[in-house]
Design an enzyme around this catalytic site. Sequence first.
Site, PDB file in Angstrom:
ATOM      1  N   LYS A  94       0.855  -1.176   0.000  1.00 35.44           N
ATOM      2  CA  LYS A  94       0.000   0.000   0.000  1.00 35.44           C
ATOM      3  C   LYS A  94       0.899   1.237   0.000  1.00 35.44           C
ATOM      4  O   LYS A  94       1.471   1.605   1.012  1.00 35.44           O
ATOM      5  CB  LYS A  94      -0.901   0.032   1.241  1.00 35.44           C
ATOM      6  CG  LYS A  94      -2.026   1.045   1.076  1.00 35.44           C
ATOM      7  CD  LYS A  94      -2.375   1.796   2.333  1.00 35.44           C
ATOM      8  CE  LYS A  94      -1.483   2.926   2.701  1.00 35.44           C
ATOM      9  NZ  LYS A  94      -1.355   4.038   1.739  1.00 35.44           N
TER      10      LYS A  94
ATOM     11  N   GLU B  37       9.330   0.877  10.951  1.00 34.19           N
ATOM     12  CA  GLU B  37      10.371   1.883  10.686  1.00 34.19           C
ATOM     13  C   GLU B  37       9.677   3.221  10.842  1.00 34.19           C
ATOM     14  O   GLU B  37       8.962   3.658   9.950  1.00 34.19           O
ATOM     15  CB  GLU B  37      10.922   1.715   9.268  1.00 34.19           C
ATOM     16  CG  GLU B  37      11.682   0.426   9.025  1.00 34.19           C
ATOM     17  CD  GLU B  37      13.038   0.391   9.691  1.00 34.19           C
ATOM     18  OE1 GLU B  37      13.522   1.445  10.163  1.00 34.19           O
ATOM     19  OE2 GLU B  37      13.618  -0.703   9.762  1.00 34.19           O
TER      20      GLU B  37
ATOM     21  N   CYS C 187      13.563  10.387   7.423  1.00 35.73           N
ATOM     22  CA  CYS C 187      13.512   9.969   8.827  1.00 35.73           C
ATOM     23  C   CYS C 187      14.889  10.111   9.469  1.00 35.73           C
ATOM     24  O   CYS C 187      14.998  10.293  10.676  1.00 35.73           O
ATOM     25  CB  CYS C 187      13.038   8.529   8.906  1.00 35.73           C
ATOM     26  SG  CYS C 187      13.995   7.420   7.863  1.00 35.73           S
TER      27      CYS C 187
ATOM     28  N   GLU D 226       9.827  16.033  14.558  1.00 31.88           N
ATOM     29  CA  GLU D 226      10.524  15.913  13.275  1.00 31.88           C
ATOM     30  C   GLU D 226      10.220  17.160  12.456  1.00 31.88           C
ATOM     31  O   GLU D 226       9.048  17.471  12.236  1.00 31.88           O
ATOM     32  CB  GLU D 226       9.935  14.723  12.499  1.00 31.88           C
ATOM     33  CG  GLU D 226      10.630  13.436  12.689  1.00 31.88           C
ATOM     34  CD  GLU D 226      10.092  12.372  11.733  1.00 31.88           C
ATOM     35  OE1 GLU D 226       8.891  12.098  11.751  1.00 31.88           O
ATOM     36  OE2 GLU D 226      10.900  11.817  10.989  1.00 31.88           O
TER      37      GLU D 226
HETATM   38  P1  NAD Z   1       2.475   8.573   7.594  1.00 33.46           P
HETATM   39  O1  NAD Z   1       2.610   7.808   8.865  1.00 33.46           O
HETATM   40  O2  NAD Z   1       1.491   9.666   7.547  1.00 33.46           O
HETATM   41  O3  NAD Z   1       2.076   7.589   6.399  1.00 33.46           O
HETATM   42  C1  NAD Z   1       2.862   6.460   6.083  1.00 33.46           C
HETATM   43  C2  NAD Z   1       1.985   5.452   5.367  1.00 33.46           C
HETATM   44  O4  NAD Z   1       0.956   5.026   6.255  1.00 33.46           O
HETATM   45  C3  NAD Z   1       1.264   6.020   4.137  1.00 33.46           C
HETATM   46  O5  NAD Z   1       1.181   5.001   3.169  1.00 33.46           O
HETATM   47  C4  NAD Z   1      -0.114   6.349   4.680  1.00 33.46           C
HETATM   48  O6  NAD Z   1      -1.110   6.345   3.680  1.00 33.46           O
HETATM   49  C5  NAD Z   1      -0.314   5.213   5.657  1.00 33.46           C
HETATM   50  N1  NAD Z   1      -1.275   5.484   6.727  1.00 33.46           N
HETATM   51  C6  NAD Z   1      -1.602   6.668   7.292  1.00 33.46           C
HETATM   52  N2  NAD Z   1      -2.548   6.479   8.248  1.00 33.46           N
HETATM   53  C7  NAD Z   1      -2.815   5.152   8.275  1.00 33.46           C
HETATM   54  C8  NAD Z   1      -3.691   4.336   9.039  1.00 33.46           C
HETATM   55  N3  NAD Z   1      -4.494   4.840   9.982  1.00 33.46           N
HETATM   56  N4  NAD Z   1      -3.684   3.000   8.811  1.00 33.46           N
HETATM   57  C9  NAD Z   1      -2.872   2.471   7.874  1.00 33.46           C
HETATM   58  N5  NAD Z   1      -2.025   3.195   7.110  1.00 33.46           N
HETATM   59  C10 NAD Z   1      -1.992   4.518   7.321  1.00 33.46           C
HETATM   60  O7  NAD Z   1       3.924   9.052   7.219  1.00 33.46           O
HETATM   61  P2  NAD Z   1       4.380   9.883   5.925  1.00 33.46           P
HETATM   62  O8  NAD Z   1       4.018  11.311   6.160  1.00 33.46           O
HETATM   63  O9  NAD Z   1       3.921   9.231   4.671  1.00 33.46           O
HETATM   64  O10 NAD Z   1       5.953   9.679   5.988  1.00 33.46           O
HETATM   65  C11 NAD Z   1       6.754  10.420   6.810  1.00 33.46           C
HETATM   66  C12 NAD Z   1       7.075   9.651   8.083  1.00 33.46           C
HETATM   67  O11 NAD Z   1       7.702   8.424   7.754  1.00 33.46           O
HETATM   68  C13 NAD Z   1       8.062  10.393   8.952  1.00 33.46           C
HETATM   69  O12 NAD Z   1       7.672  10.296  10.295  1.00 33.46           O
HETATM   70  C14 NAD Z   1       9.362   9.653   8.704  1.00 33.46           C
HETATM   71  O13 NAD Z   1      10.285   9.767   9.747  1.00 33.46           O
HETATM   72  C15 NAD Z   1       8.878   8.257   8.538  1.00 33.46           C
HETATM   73  N6  NAD Z   1       9.866   7.440   7.830  1.00 33.46           N
HETATM   74  C16 NAD Z   1      10.566   6.521   8.534  1.00 33.46           C
HETATM   75  C17 NAD Z   1      11.545   5.768   7.904  1.00 33.46           C
HETATM   76  C18 NAD Z   1      12.339   4.741   8.667  1.00 33.46           C
HETATM   77  O14 NAD Z   1      12.949   3.915   8.024  1.00 33.46           O
HETATM   78  N7  NAD Z   1      12.370   4.764   9.981  1.00 33.46           N
HETATM   79  C19 NAD Z   1      11.803   5.960   6.538  1.00 33.46           C
HETATM   80  C20 NAD Z   1      11.066   6.920   5.850  1.00 33.46           C
HETATM   81  C21 NAD Z   1      10.091   7.653   6.515  1.00 33.46           C
END
Ligand code: NAD
Length: 497
Positions: free
Chosen positions: A188, A264, A298, A395
């Site tokens: 997804k 992650e 991240c 962040e």
């Molecule tokens: P997000 O948590 O808003 O979304 C991530 C994914 O989760 C998206 O596909 C989104 O559609 C989905 N999602 C959102 N709400 C959901 C729910 N209730 N149920 C299921 N899926 C849901 O994050 P983002 O804004 O897309 O990405 C940025 C974040 O990702 C930052 O916090 C960043 O630090 C983190 N990140 C972490 C790593 C790592 O390896 N630790 C790598 C890249 C990004």
Amino acid sequence: MNPVVASLAETDVVSRVEKGLLVDGRWCAATGDGRFAVENPATGQALCEVSDGTPDDALAALDAAAAAQADWAAVPPRRRGEILRRAYDLLIERKDEFALLITLEMGKSLTESRAEVDYGANYLRWFGEEAVRIDGSWKVSEDGTARVLVTRQPVGPCLLITPWNAPLAMPARKIGPAVAAGCTMIVKPAPQTPLTTAALAAVLTEAGLPDGVLNVVPTTQAAAITERLLEDGRLRKLSFTGSTPVGRLLLSQAAGTVLRTSMELGGNAPFIVCRDADIDAAVEGAMTAKLRNVGEACIAANRFHVHAAVAEEFSEKLVARMRTITVGPGTDPATDLGPLIDERQRRRVAGLVDETVGAGAQVRAGGLLPAGAGYFYPPTVLTGVPAGTRITREEIFGPVAAIRTFTTEAEALHDANDTEFGLVGYLYTRDLSQALRMSEQLETGMVGLNRGYVSDPSAPFGGMKQSGIGREGGNTGIDEYLEQKYIAIHTGSAQRQ
Ligand code: NAD
């Protein structure tokens, strides 16, 4: 900033991507034919529309993944590895096309997008090599009456949820080990960046992945889809990359079926510059750790902790380097720094800067919203950032360096560890003992020691504390997709020669 007009190459690359869902090897429309728009953050205009998957579509994808699981697990490891290697070759052959797609939907510069194609493709190659090294063990039981045989087998159908900030590398980092281990999956992607994931799935299909092994469901209904999948006992694993709040929610939902999870999550990386550090090297490391991915990583350096004796020199040199950065549409070859992902994120970053300045920090570079279309934000340096301000706790996810000072090693470590996050820390010092001492005491899963970059397919990527659970990449990355099975073999006696 240059005005942005979609070139033929841009229109072409978008038009070639599948806009539907991939279910059981077929690209199809969503139930009810819903669609949503994908935006170019450099212009704020729609690039195209893609199918908006529903919970019913997600269940159809799970049906396909569950049906394909047994046959896929029986495919020889060498063959699974060869598919990944072929997909790696195709990605490298089409690097420019993939880079353009990433830049168009995510915003980063073409140079950065090409680097992401290399990085993501390398995960496929790495795990292609790991597929043939899934081992087990054999030993004599403690009392000598049995043999302990340990084998490993795929966990089964996985749900892989990815963020928008690295639309090729994040899915590749999950698909690679899942394919290598013999798992089927549903991906997804984030709704902001579904195109690159669709193109990646098409490459994996072309490389020989059988129908049903990889299913892709783009959607704006993430919560509804995920809830439906997580309560279905056929799903055996959730691997999520995204923010910590969503990760927490998913962990609680995954408890219902006691699902295996890899998380992650978010980061809040400290970047420590000690008194004896090579300041020029620290500034270059800071540029990478801060500006890579437009600061939307991240592992982006979030809080700079600089020894008071070198803070002014470091800040001045960082400001000078930041001023050399060209901001513009990622598709312009002259651009170093592209736009942020959307207006909401840009407002968040601007709000954090204004609030910090209101609390007493000084703006040494940037800090002003540019006029015009697109979600641009300039490279910004703040000094004298007060302790406890929101910018030090959250962040930033933007090109803003928030600098504070310290005078003792204990103070630097206390400030660096004073967060619920623990993904990565950066440390610049020339003193070997101090380097090792401080690296060990940083409460992070990764440390960049005299280096502003830690991402590497051959290394275990992941965090401590609320930055996550599990590791991606390295020798242990495939373990996240394997179950151990122990077979107790009765022999009745100790081993003899
Ligand atoms: P997000 O948590 O808003 O979304 C991530 C994914 O989760 C998206 O596909 C989104 O559609 C989905 N999602 C959102 N709400 C959901 C729910 N209730 N149920 C299921 N899926 C849901 O994050 P983002 O804004 O897309 O990405 C940025 C974040 O990702 C930052 O916090 C960043 O630090 C983190 N990140 C972490 C790593 C790592 O390896 N630790 C790598 C890249 C990004």
